[in-house]
Scaffold this motif. Structure first.
Motif, PDB file in Angstrom:
ATOM      1  N   THR A  72      48.260 -12.785  29.262  1.00 23.23           N
ATOM      2  CA  THR A  72      47.618 -12.153  28.101  1.00 23.23           C
ATOM      3  C   THR A  72      47.969 -12.884  26.814  1.00 23.23           C
ATOM      4  O   THR A  72      47.093 -13.158  25.986  1.00 23.23           O
ATOM      5  CB  THR A  72      48.031 -10.670  28.012  1.00 23.23           C
ATOM      6  N   LEU A  73      49.230 -13.221  26.649  1.00 21.45           N
ATOM      7  CA  LEU A  73      49.655 -13.939  25.444  1.00 21.45           C
ATOM      8  C   LEU A  73      48.988 -15.303  25.338  1.00 21.45           C
ATOM      9  O   LEU A  73      48.514 -15.688  24.258  1.00 21.45           O
ATOM     10  CB  LEU A  73      51.180 -14.090  25.431  1.00 21.45           C
ATOM     11  N   ILE A  74      48.915 -16.028  26.429  1.00 27.79           N
ATOM     12  CA  ILE A  74      48.329 -17.375  26.399  1.00 27.79           C
ATOM     13  C   ILE A  74      46.819 -17.313  26.168  1.00 27.79           C
ATOM     14  O   ILE A  74      46.275 -18.094  25.377  1.00 27.79           O
ATOM     15  CB  ILE A  74      48.682 -18.153  27.685  1.00 27.79           C
ATOM     16  N   VAL A  75      46.137 -16.395  26.825  1.00 26.75           N
ATOM     17  CA  VAL A  75      44.686 -16.278  26.624  1.00 26.75           C
ATOM     18  C   VAL A  75      44.363 -15.894  25.180  1.00 26.75           C
ATOM     19  O   VAL A  75      43.476 -16.488  24.551  1.00 26.75           O
ATOM     20  CB  VAL A  75      44.059 -15.282  27.631  1.00 26.75           C
ATOM     21  N   LEU A  76      45.082 -14.922  24.647  1.00 25.01           N
ATOM     22  CA  LEU A  76      44.876 -14.556  23.242  1.00 25.01           C
ATOM     23  C   LEU A  76      45.204 -15.735  22.323  1.00 25.01           C
ATOM     24  O   LEU A  76      44.496 -15.986  21.346  1.00 25.01           O
ATOM     25  CB  LEU A  76      45.736 -13.347  22.863  1.00 25.01           C
ATOM     26  N   GLY A  77      46.265 -16.445  22.649  1.00 26.32           N
ATOM     27  CA  GLY A  77      46.659 -17.605  21.847  1.00 26.32           C
ATOM     28  C   GLY A  77      45.598 -18.684  21.834  1.00 26.32           C
ATOM     29  O   GLY A  77      45.255 -19.218  20.776  1.00 26.32           O
ATOM     30  N   ILE A  78      45.061 -19.010  23.001  1.00 27.12           N
ATOM     31  CA  ILE A  78      44.002 -20.028  23.075  1.00 27.12           C
ATOM     32  C   ILE A  78      42.782 -19.562  22.287  1.00 27.12           C
ATOM     33  O   ILE A  78      42.202 -20.323  21.505  1.00 27.12           O
ATOM     34  CB  ILE A  78      43.613 -20.333  24.533  1.00 27.12           C
ATOM     35  N   ALA A  79      42.381 -18.321  22.523  1.00 31.77           N
ATOM     36  CA  ALA A  79      41.178 -17.801  21.852  1.00 31.77           C
ATOM     37  C   ALA A  79      41.330 -17.839  20.335  1.00 31.77           C
ATOM     38  O   ALA A  79      40.406 -18.270  19.626  1.00 31.77           O
ATOM     39  CB  ALA A  79      40.886 -16.387  22.330  1.00 31.77           C
ATOM     40  N   LEU A  80      42.459 -17.415  19.843  1.00 34.26           N
ATOM     41  CA  LEU A  80      42.641 -17.363  18.392  1.00 34.26           C
ATOM     42  C   LEU A  80      42.969 -18.730  17.798  1.00 34.26           C
ATOM     43  O   LEU A  80      42.422 -19.097  16.753  1.00 34.26           O
ATOM     44  CB  LEU A  80      43.740 -16.359  18.031  1.00 34.26           C
ATOM     45  N   PHE A  81      43.844 -19.484  18.437  1.00 33.44           N
ATOM     46  CA  PHE A  81      44.271 -20.770  17.884  1.00 33.44           C
ATOM     47  C   PHE A  81      43.182 -21.827  18.038  1.00 33.44           C
ATOM     48  O   PHE A  81      42.635 -22.318  17.048  1.00 33.44           O
ATOM     49  CB  PHE A  81      45.568 -21.229  18.561  1.00 33.44           C
ATOM     50  N   SER A  82      42.859 -22.176  19.262  1.00 30.11           N
ATOM     51  CA  SER A  82      41.924 -23.285  19.476  1.00 30.11           C
ATOM     52  C   SER A  82      40.526 -22.975  18.956  1.00 30.11           C
ATOM     53  O   SER A  82      39.909 -23.804  18.284  1.00 30.11           O
ATOM     54  CB  SER A  82      41.863 -23.655  20.964  1.00 30.11           C
ATOM     55  N   PHE A  83      40.030 -21.777  19.243  1.00 25.87           N
ATOM     56  CA  PHE A  83      38.658 -21.492  18.846  1.00 25.87           C
ATOM     57  C   PHE A  83      38.507 -21.332  17.337  1.00 25.87           C
ATOM     58  O   PHE A  83      37.462 -21.672  16.776  1.00 25.87           O
ATOM     59  CB  PHE A  83      38.114 -20.295  19.631  1.00 25.87           C
ATOM     60  N   SER A  84      39.540 -20.866  16.659  1.00 23.29           N
ATOM     61  CA  SER A  84      39.452 -20.830  15.200  1.00 23.29           C
ATOM     62  C   SER A  84      39.515 -22.245  14.629  1.00 23.29           C
ATOM     63  O   SER A  84      38.849 -22.548  13.636  1.00 23.29           O
ATOM     64  CB  SER A  84      40.551 -19.946  14.598  1.00 23.29           C
ATOM     65  N   ILE A  85      40.284 -23.120  15.272  1.00 18.62           N
ATOM     66  CA  ILE A  85      40.324 -24.525  14.829  1.00 18.62           C
ATOM     67  C   ILE A  85      38.962 -25.177  15.017  1.00 18.62           C
ATOM     68  O   ILE A  85      38.508 -25.940  14.156  1.00 18.62           O
ATOM     69  CB  ILE A  85      41.439 -25.297  15.561  1.00 18.62           C
ATOM     70  N   TYR A  86      38.297 -24.889  16.135  1.00 24.19           N
ATOM     71  CA  TYR A  86      36.950 -25.447  16.332  1.00 24.19           C
ATOM     72  C   TYR A  86      36.025 -25.007  15.197  1.00 24.19           C
ATOM     73  O   TYR A  86      35.273 -25.807  14.651  1.00 24.19           O
ATOM     74  CB  TYR A  86      36.359 -25.013  17.677  1.00 24.19           C
ATOM     75  N   GLY A  87      36.089 -23.744  14.874  1.00 29.92           N
ATOM     76  CA  GLY A  87      35.252 -23.240  13.787  1.00 29.92           C
ATOM     77  C   GLY A  87      35.582 -23.891  12.457  1.00 29.92           C
ATOM     78  O   GLY A  87      34.682 -24.279  11.703  1.00 29.92           O
ATOM     79  N   LEU A  88      36.870 -24.034  12.165  1.00 27.57           N
ATOM     80  CA  LEU A  88      37.273 -24.671  10.904  1.00 27.57           C
ATOM     81  C   LEU A  88      36.825 -26.129  10.851  1.00 27.57           C
ATOM     82  O   LEU A  88      36.386 -26.613   9.808  1.00 27.57           O
ATOM     83  CB  LEU A  88      38.783 -24.567  10.723  1.00 27.57           C
ATOM     84  N   ALA A  89      36.924 -26.833  11.969  1.00 30.41           N
ATOM     85  CA  ALA A  89      36.510 -28.238  12.004  1.00 30.41           C
ATOM     86  C   ALA A  89      35.003 -28.383  11.830  1.00 30.41           C
ATOM     87  O   ALA A  89      34.530 -29.365  11.249  1.00 30.41           O
ATOM     88  CB  ALA A  89      36.953 -28.886  13.317  1.00 30.41           C
ATOM     89  N   LEU A  90      34.257 -27.416  12.304  1.00 26.30           N
ATOM     90  CA  LEU A  90      32.790 -27.461  12.232  1.00 26.30           C
ATOM     91  C   LEU A  90      32.238 -26.683  11.043  1.00 26.30           C
ATOM     92  O   LEU A  90      31.029 -26.508  10.920  1.00 26.30           O
ATOM     93  CB  LEU A  90      32.189 -26.917  13.529  1.00 26.30           C
ATOM     94  N   ASN A  91      33.109 -26.239  10.170  1.00 28.05           N
ATOM     95  CA  ASN A  91      32.725 -25.377   9.055  1.00 28.05           C
ATOM     96  C   ASN A  91      31.601 -25.964   8.205  1.00 28.05           C
ATOM     97  O   ASN A  91      30.735 -25.237   7.721  1.00 28.05           O
ATOM     98  CB  ASN A  91      33.949 -25.081   8.183  1.00 28.05           C
ATOM     99  N   SER A  92      31.585 -27.288   8.036  1.00 31.77           N
ATOM    100  CA  SER A  92      30.577 -27.907   7.171  1.00 31.77           C
ATOM    101  C   SER A  92      29.177 -27.908   7.784  1.00 31.77           C
ATOM    102  O   SER A  92      28.196 -28.111   7.073  1.00 31.77           O
ATOM    103  CB  SER A  92      30.989 -29.350   6.828  1.00 31.77           C
ATOM    104  N   ILE A  93      29.064 -27.659   9.086  1.00 30.68           N
ATOM    105  CA  ILE A  93      27.742 -27.692   9.726  1.00 30.68           C
ATOM    106  C   ILE A  93      27.308 -26.331  10.278  1.00 30.68           C
ATOM    107  O   ILE A  93      26.249 -26.210  10.875  1.00 30.68           O
ATOM    108  CB  ILE A  93      27.668 -28.758  10.839  1.00 30.68           C
ATOM    109  N   ILE A  94      28.131 -25.304  10.060  1.00 29.67           N
ATOM    110  CA  ILE A  94      27.821 -23.959  10.538  1.00 29.67           C
ATOM    111  C   ILE A  94      27.704 -23.040   9.330  1.00 29.67           C
ATOM    112  O   ILE A  94      28.469 -23.151   8.383  1.00 29.67           O
ATOM    113  CB  ILE A  94      28.915 -23.460  11.510  1.00 29.67           C
ATOM    114  N   LYS A  95      26.755 -22.140   9.386  1.00 25.97           N
ATOM    115  CA  LYS A  95      26.514 -21.257   8.234  1.00 25.97           C
ATOM    116  C   LYS A  95      27.674 -20.300   7.957  1.00 25.97           C
ATOM    117  O   LYS A  95      27.960 -19.993   6.823  1.00 25.97           O
ATOM    118  CB  LYS A  95      25.227 -20.460   8.439  1.00 25.97           C
ATOM    119  N   PHE A  96      28.330 -19.825   8.996  1.00 31.99           N
ATOM    120  CA  PHE A  96      29.461 -18.909   8.810  1.00 31.99           C
ATOM    121  C   PHE A  96      30.637 -19.683   8.226  1.00 31.99           C
ATOM    122  O   PHE A  96      30.948 -20.783   8.668  1.00 31.99           O
ATOM    123  CB  PHE A  96      29.852 -18.273  10.147  1.00 31.99           C
ATOM    124  N   ASP A  97      31.312 -19.092   7.242  1.00 36.15           N
ATOM    125  CA  ASP A  97      32.468 -19.741   6.627  1.00 36.15           C
ATOM    126  C   ASP A  97      33.736 -19.360   7.397  1.00 36.15           C
ATOM    127  O   ASP A  97      34.288 -18.287   7.210  1.00 36.15           O
ATOM    128  CB  ASP A  97      32.592 -19.335   5.156  1.00 36.15           C
TER     129      ASP A  97
END
Length: 130
Positions: A72-97
């Motif tokens: 549970t800790l690792i799955v939550l960690g991956i979801a929050l850490f890696s997927f938020s980083i993906y969003g931040l890296a793609l922030n300039s090409i995605i409408k959501f900030d």
């Protein structure tokens, strides 16, 4: 539980390879080089923890209730850490900030740290390790 952990590890590993290929071959014309570097950090941590889940799923020396905690800790960690980083890296090409939810990245990191911490704790406090 082991089958779930193993399948989750496989899915996260598969996605890490897909995202890594996308980052290496598809992003260079879309975002700045530092955004690609940020994206790659998310991929790297996702793959490390996918492999960690495979290890946990295969290891017979840890009881199911303890595996569930680490899982549970690792799955939550991956979801929050890696997927938020993906969003931040793609922030300039995605409408959501994604900067508005950037606080999730360190929270995900804390979940990953706790996943490793509890694995170590369970090893140290277990009387017999298979």
């Amino acid at each position: 539980m082991n089958k779930t952990i193993l399948l989750t590890g496989v899915v996260f590993g598969l996605l890490a390879v897909v995202f890594g290929a996308f980052g290496a071959h598809g992003l260079e014309k879309m975002v700045e080089p530092e955004a690609i570097s940020t994206f790659e950090i998310g991929v790297r941590y996702q793959m490390y923890h996918a492999l960690f889940l495979l290890f946990i799923g295969l290891w017979t020396g840890l009881k199911a209730n303890k595996k569930r905690i680490v899982y549970t800790l690792i799955v939550l960690g991956i979801a929050l850490f890696s997927f938020s980083i993906y969003g931040l890296a793609l922030n300039s090409i995605i409408k959501f900030d994604f900067r508005s939810i950037a606080f999730l990245t360190p929270i995900g990191g804390v979940f990953l740290i706790f996943g490793w911490f509890f694995t170590g704790y369970f090893i140290l406090t277990q009387k017999r390790i298979n």
